[in-house]
Design a protein around this motif. Structure first.
Motif, PDB file in Angstrom:
ATOM      1  N   VAL A  33     -96.269 -25.638  42.596  1.00  0.00           N
ATOM      2  CA  VAL A  33     -95.704 -26.349  43.744  1.00  0.00           C
ATOM      3  C   VAL A  33     -94.239 -26.667  43.489  1.00  0.00           C
ATOM      4  O   VAL A  33     -93.794 -26.742  42.354  1.00  0.00           O
ATOM      5  CB  VAL A  33     -96.494 -27.646  44.055  1.00  0.00           C
ATOM      6  N   HIS A  80     -90.078 -30.566  45.916  1.00  0.00           N
ATOM      7  CA  HIS A  80     -90.208 -31.248  47.208  1.00  0.00           C
ATOM      8  C   HIS A  80     -91.672 -31.605  47.484  1.00  0.00           C
ATOM      9  O   HIS A  80     -91.981 -32.734  47.885  1.00  0.00           O
ATOM     10  CB  HIS A  80     -89.650 -30.369  48.330  1.00  0.00           C
ATOM     11  N   ASP A  81     -92.570 -30.658  47.260  1.00  0.00           N
ATOM     12  CA  ASP A  81     -93.994 -30.916  47.484  1.00  0.00           C
ATOM     13  C   ASP A  81     -94.525 -31.978  46.520  1.00  0.00           C
ATOM     14  O   ASP A  81     -95.335 -32.824  46.904  1.00  0.00           O
ATOM     15  CB  ASP A  81     -94.811 -29.633  47.346  1.00  0.00           C
ATOM     16  N   SER A  96     -93.307 -35.364  47.693  1.00  0.00           N
ATOM     17  CA  SER A  96     -94.094 -35.760  48.872  1.00  0.00           C
ATOM     18  C   SER A  96     -95.480 -36.252  48.456  1.00  0.00           C
ATOM     19  O   SER A  96     -95.979 -37.245  48.982  1.00  0.00           O
ATOM     20  CB  SER A  96     -94.247 -34.593  49.845  1.00  0.00           C
TER      21      SER A  96
END
Length: 134
Positions: free
Chosen positions: A96, A99-100, A103
């Motif tokens: 991943v 950013h993921d 989040s």
């Protein structure tokens, strides 16, 4: 993300069961450095471990890797790099983006909280410590 937290909890339980003098996972550093009660690397239950700098790397028999550092107060802290390494080490790897991961960390608040920029801790640690009287 939750897999890392669950794995960290399982490691904590396995280490405390195997080493009665261990009150919390962060005590591993002291046992290795000052008292030499345990070796810098070894095997406990279904995990191998290697103490490094400010933390420890655990690898389960299935190859899942949990690397964690310890804050000055002994709490477990980790960053996005450690979360990514965990995901990539799973039997079915998860790759991943930063950013993921950010989040996912945000979505897990208040379970996870940022202790300093880019470093996170599990809020349950504090509750676990209080239950054990630490």
């Amino acid at each position: 993300m939750l897999g890392y937290v669950h794995a960290l909890n399982a490691i904590d339980e396995a280490m405390r069961a195997a080493i009665p003098s261990l009150e919390r996972l962060g005590d591993v550093l002291g046992l290795v450095r000052s008292r030499r009660i345990i070796s810098r690397s070894g095997h406990v239950g279904t995990y191998s471990y290697t103490v490094h700098g400010a933390g420890c790397r655990f690898v389960s028999d299935d190859g899942a890797e949990v690397d964690v550092d310890f804050a000055a107060d002994g709490s477990e802290v980790f960053d996005l790099w450690r979360l990514r390494c965990y995901g990539l080490s799973l039997p079915e790897p998860l790759d991943v983006t930063d950013h993921d991961l950010r989040s996912a960390v945000r979505s897990l608040q208040p379970l996870l909280h940022e202790v300093r920029p880019g470093w996170f801790s599990v809020a349950i640690d504090r509750m676990r410590a209080q239950r054990r009287g630490i």
